[in-house]
Design a protein around this motif. Structure first.
Motif: not given
Length: 269
Positions: A87-93, A95-101, A253-258
């Motif tokens: 359950a520990a959050e990493t920087a990548d997780s 980012t992924d969770d926030a992007t999916l939401a 959200p896609g372009w924010a990641q790009l």
């Protein structure tokens, strides 16, 4: 003892065994007491206790003719530690969770629009660690663009673009399961290191764009910093086809990641 977390969770996940764990969390009990609390036959209860014992979370104390079951709290603590690690959050997780939401919320908002085929406008800005000429090259050279022109967990399977008016633009993104998503368009205007305008939109099953999306990119030098560029990206979307809500919603959200990916590529030594 070494814990097999999967085996332990499978054992606890069975409803009767979970009830046994709850009972033993209160206090140790004889096999007969457990059976009576469950309203079950003792042979059935014994089998459940043996399964929990094999999973390492229950101890059966053989005290002469008595059999007393107790919870191995240390084993449960180890399981809790394992779950806490997962359950520990990493920087990548994060980012992924926030992007999916954000993506899910955008799809909901897009689906609820009253004018489904109407126009939309999105603007993104980013300060990039490179001179305008270098940012321009990263955007218009297919080999360089392929290094960043994919959201996280996608790869670029094909990229075609050239800084020339009417040149075709084609992008194929590949997901981890092998699924591919194609976008097509054309360059409208190309002013080296200054301004790039192109159309690009995903295609549907029939091979036609799901909407019209005009991308206007402005490359502006930063006063006093020759190794920085301010990029402004304006997306103008119109002529949205039915069923394209998820594709339209994914643009921002896609372009924010790009742009994050572009910044990382430009920051490389």
């Amino acid at each position: 003892m070494t814990m097999d977390a999967q085996q332990t969770l499978a054992a606890i996940g069975e409803p009767t065994r979970y009830r046994i764990v709850l009972l033993l969390a209160e206090a140790p009990r004889t096999v007969g007491e457990v059976a009576e609390s469950l309203g079950a036959l003792q042979p059935q209860t014994t089998k459940h206790l043996q399964a929990l014992e094999a999973a390492g979370i229950v101890r059966i104390h053989r005290l002469g003719r008595r059999r007393v079951a107790s919870l191995d709290r240390a084993a449960l603590a180890r399981l809790a530690d394992r779950l806490q690690t997962l359950a520990a959050e990493t920087a990548d997780s994060a980012t992924d969770d926030a992007t999916l939401a954000a993506y899910e919320q955008a799809i909901t908002a897009e689906t609820g629009r009253g004018d489904a085929s109407g126009s939309r406008a999105v603007r993104l800005e980013r300060l990039l660690p490179a001179a305008p000429a270098d940012v321009w090259a990263a955007w218009t050279d297919p080999a360089l663009a392929a290094q960043w022109w994919a959201p996280r967990h996608f790869t670029v399977a094909a990229c075609e673009i050239a800084p020339t008016a009417d040149a075709p633009v084609r992008l194929v993104l590949r997901e981890g399961d092998g699924a591919e998503y194609t976008s097509i368009g054309r360059v409208v205007e190309a002013s080296p290191a200054t301004r790039l305008v192109y159309e690009l939109a995903p295609v549907g099953a029939a091979g036609a764009p799901l909407f019209r999306a005009v991308h206007t990119v402005e490359f502006t030098s930063v006063p006093g910093d020759s190794a920085a560029t301010r990029v402004t990206l304006d997306l103008d979307v119109s002529a949205v086809e039915e069923g394209a809500a998820s594709a339209v919603a994914g643009l921002e959200p896609g372009w924010a990641q790009l742009l994050e990916g572009l910044a990382a590529v430009l920051a490389r030594p």
